[in-house]
Design a protein around this motif. Structure first.
Motif, PDB file in Angstrom:
ATOM      1  N   GLN A   1       1.967   4.708   1.232  1.00 41.16           N
ATOM      2  CA  GLN A   1       1.844   5.338   2.543  1.00 41.16           C
ATOM      3  C   GLN A   1       2.637   6.645   2.591  1.00 41.16           C
ATOM      4  O   GLN A   1       3.686   6.786   1.937  1.00 41.16           O
ATOM      5  CB  GLN A   1       2.379   4.396   3.629  1.00 41.16           C
TER       6      GLN A   1
ATOM      7  N   ARG B   1      -0.159  -3.797   5.732  1.00 37.14           N
ATOM      8  CA  ARG B   1      -1.542  -4.086   6.100  1.00 37.14           C
ATOM      9  C   ARG B   1      -1.879  -5.569   6.041  1.00 37.14           C
ATOM     10  O   ARG B   1      -1.227  -6.348   5.345  1.00 37.14           O
ATOM     11  CB  ARG B   1      -2.497  -3.336   5.172  1.00 37.14           C
TER      12      ARG B   1
ATOM     13  N   ALA C   1       0.843  -1.192   0.000  1.00 35.56           N
ATOM     14  CA  ALA C   1       0.000   0.000   0.000  1.00 35.56           C
ATOM     15  C   ALA C   1       0.878   1.242   0.000  1.00 35.56           C
ATOM     16  O   ALA C   1       1.947   1.270   0.626  1.00 35.56           O
ATOM     17  CB  ALA C   1      -0.917   0.015   1.224  1.00 35.56           C
TER      18      ALA C   1
ATOM     19  N   THR D   1       5.599   2.878  -1.307  1.00 33.44           N
ATOM     20  CA  THR D   1       4.891   1.605  -1.165  1.00 33.44           C
ATOM     21  C   THR D   1       5.529   0.810  -0.037  1.00 33.44           C
ATOM     22  O   THR D   1       6.749   0.647   0.008  1.00 33.44           O
ATOM     23  CB  THR D   1       4.954   0.798  -2.474  1.00 33.44           C
TER      24      THR D   1
END
Length: 493
Positions: free
Chosen positions: A453, A476, A451, A472
Motif C-alpha cells: 500500500q 483487506r 497487500a 506491506t
C-alpha cells in the motif's frame, strides 16, 4: 524452474481447500505438493539393476531436455542416481496479429512482430542421488541429495515493461541470472511398533537457496530538463533452511490418527549492488552497495493432529487441529539502514523504530478443519469440509527497506499479523464404468490480507521530484468462491 526439473518429478498432489493442518503456513486455499522420484521397490530375491534415458525437444522455443539415470535394488538396499539438463529459448505465441496476442501486449508482455515473447528463456541442470537401506521388514533408512542449477531465467512480463520515474516514461527489464538449490535430507521409518502405533517417521533436512535477481532501468533523456537515467541493480539472496519433522500414525478401532511435531528455521542474508548513470555507456557512474534486508531468521515449531473416523460403512468424518509458533529475528547489519530522508516522526508512523538495531517478533496461529465423506451409493460419493487456514508474514515483508526495483521506495512492517482464512467446499463424485465425473463448490473468506500500500509519505529526490513510500500492510478482506466440474473417460483394451 529454479526449484526442480520436471523429469525428476514422480507425482504432483493437488489438494483443494485449506491445507494448514498438515502443511502449515501458506496453505490458504489449496496445496501443490511436488514429490520427486524415488528408488525402486525392495526386491526379495537377487539384485536388479536398471537404467533410464529420455529426452525432449520442442521446436517452438528450441527446447531441449535430457535425463539419464541408473537404479538398483535387492533385499537390503536400493539406490537411484539421475542427471538432467534443460535449455529453453524464448517461446513464440503464434500469429502476432491475433486478438489473444494483442491482449498479452496490453499486459506489457513484449512480443516481436514474428510472435517471439522476449525474456521467456530458461536454462538449467538437475542432479539427484538417493539411497534406501532395508534393515528388516519394518525399519527403513533413506538418504537423499538434490542439486538444482538454473540460469538466465527470464520473466516475460518484465521485458521492456513500461514504468514511470518522476513522471517520465522508462523501460524496465528483470531476470534471474542464476538460481541454485541444494537439499540434503535423511528419513527413518519404523512400522508396526504396537497394535495401536502403526508407524513412526522421523525426517531431518538442510537446504540452501542462492539466487540473483537483476533488473535494468533505462529512461531516455528529455533535454533540457532531464539528462536520462540508466540503472543496473542486482540483488543476491542466500537462504539456508534446516528442520525436522516427526510423524506418528495410530489406529484405535475405527479411528486412524496422524499426529506429529515439526520445526524449521530460515536464515537469510542478501546484498544489493546498484550502478547509476545517465546512459549505459556513460563513464560517470554512481556505485552503491546496500542491504535491502538485514540478516534475519524465521523459525517455526508446530504440533498437529488429524483423525479419520469411520462412523459407519458409508460415513467418514475427518478433523484436525494445528498450533504454530513463529519467531522472526533481525540483527544489526552492515550497509543496512533506514533512509535518512525519512524523519523520526515518519519512522515512528511506519513502525520502523529500532529496526537497524535488530528486532525480535513473535506470533502464533491456531488452525483446524472438519469434513465428512458419505457414500450415497456404490457409484456416488458426497463430501464437505470447513477449515481455517493462515499465512505468516515472511522476512522480506517484515524487514525489506530499500528503493523498489522500478519505482517507489519500500519499507518493512515488523508489526504484520498472519493472513487467515475460513474455507468451505462441498462436492460430489460419480463413477459409472469407465466414466468419472466430479463437481465442487468452494467459498474462501480471508482476513488481514497482506497487500502493498501507498503510505501517504513521499521523500524528496530533488527540486520537484518525490519518491512514494510503500509498505506491506494487513488491510483487506477477500472472498473467492466458485464451481468447478470435470468428466473423464478411461478407455482400455
Amino acid at each position: 524452474p529454479g526449484l526442480v526439473e520436471t523429469s525428476q518429478i514422480q507425482t504432483v498432489e493437488v489438494i483443494r481447500g485449506s491445507g494448514s493442518v498438515l502443511y502449515g503456513t501458506d496453505a490458504l486455499a489449496g496445496t501443490i505438493n511436488i514429490i520427486t522420484r524415488d528408488t525402486p521397490a525392495r526386491r526379495d530375491d537377487g539384485f536388479r539393476l536398471g537404467g533410464v534415458f529420455n529426452s525432449f525437444y520442442s521446436s517452438n522455443e528450441t527446447g531441449r531436455r535430457f535425463n539419464a539415470e541408473v537404479n538398483g535394488s535387492n533385499k537390503w538396499f536400493a539406490f537411484r542416481a539421475a542427471q538432467s539438463l534443460d535449455r529453453f529459448n524464448n517461446y513464440f505465441t503464434g500469429d502476432p496479429s491475433t486478438v489473444d496476442v494483442q491482449r498479452l501486449r496490453a499486459d506489457d508482455l513484449q512480443i516481436t512482430d514474428d510472435g517471439e515473447v522476449l525474456n521467456s528463456q530458461s536454462h538449467g541442470g538437475n542432479s539427484q542421488a538417493t539411497m534406501r537401506f532395508f534393515f528388516n521388514d519394518t525399519n527403513t533408512l533413506k538418504v537423499n541429495y538434490e542439486r538444482r542449477r538454473a540460469a538466465n531465467i527470464g520473466s516475460a512480463g518484465l521485458a521492456g515493461a513500461n514504468t514511470g520515474v518522476a513522471g517520465l516514461t522508462g523501460v524496465f527489464n528483470g531476470f534471474f541470472p542464476f538460481s541454485n538449490r541444494d537439499r540434503f535430507n535423511v528419513r527413518y521409518d519404523v512400522a508396526a511398533l504396537t497394535e495401536n502405533l502403526q508407524r513412526v517417521t522421523a525426517k531431518a533436512f538442510y537446504q540452501t537457496q542462492y539466487r540473483n535477481f537483476t533488473n535494468i532501468l533505462t529512461v531516455p533523456s528529455v533535454p533540457p530538463f532531464f539528462p536520462g537515467l540508466y540503472q543496473f541493480s542486482e540483488t543476491v539472496t542466500d537462504t539456508k533452511t534446516s528442520g525436522f519433522d516427526i510423524q506418528t500414525d495410530w489406529l484405535f478401532g475405527n479411528h486412524n490418527v496422524v499426529a506429529g511435531v515439526s520445526y524449521f528455521k530460515d536464515d537469510n542474508t542478501d546484498r544489493r549492488l546498484i550502478v547509476s548513470s545517465t546512459t549505459a555507456s556513460s563513464p560517470n557512474r554512481t556505485i552503491r552497495n546496500t542491504r535491502s534486508v538485514p540478516d534475519a531468521s524465521l523459525s517455526n515449531v508446530a504440533f498437529f493432529i488429524q483423525d479419520d473416523y469411520r462412523v459407519t460403512s458409508r460415513l467418514r468424518l475427518i478433523g484436525g487441529f494445528r498450533f504454530d509458533r513463529f519467531k522472526t529475528v533481525s540483527k544489526p547489519t552492515e550497509n543496512f539502514a533506514i533512509d535518512p530522508r525519512l524523519t523520526p516522526q515518519q519512522i515512528d508512523q511506519l513502525g520502523l523504530t529500532g529496526l537497524p538495531e535488530g528486532l525480535n517478533v513473535g506470533n502464533s496461529a491456531y488452525t483446524g478443519d472438519i469434513g465428512a465423506v458419505y457414500t450415497l451409493t456404490r457409484n456416488v460419493n458426497l463430501s464437505a469440509r470447513v477449515g481455517r487456514s493462515f499465512r505468516t508474514p515472511n522476512i522480506s515483508e517484515r524487514f525489506f527497506t530499500d528503493a523498489g526495483s522500478a519505482e517507489g521506495f519500500l519499507v518493512g512492517n515488523p508489526s504484520l499479523v498472519p493472513e487467515t482464512g475460513i474455507n468451505f467446499d462441498a462436492g460430489a463424485k460419480v463413477q459409472v464404468k469407465n466414466v468419472r465425473a466430479a463437481v465442487t463448490y468452494f467459498n474462501n473468506y480471508f482476513e488481514n490480507f497482506l497487500a502493498t500500500q501507498f503510505t501517504g509519505i513521499r521523500i524528496s529526490q530533488g527540486p520537484g521530484r518525490f519518491l512514494d513510500v510503500y509498505q506491506t500492510q494487513n488491510v483487506r478482506t477477500a472472498r473467492i468462491q466458485g464451481y468447478n466440474a470435470g468428466v473423464r473417460h478411461d478407455t482400455t483394451g
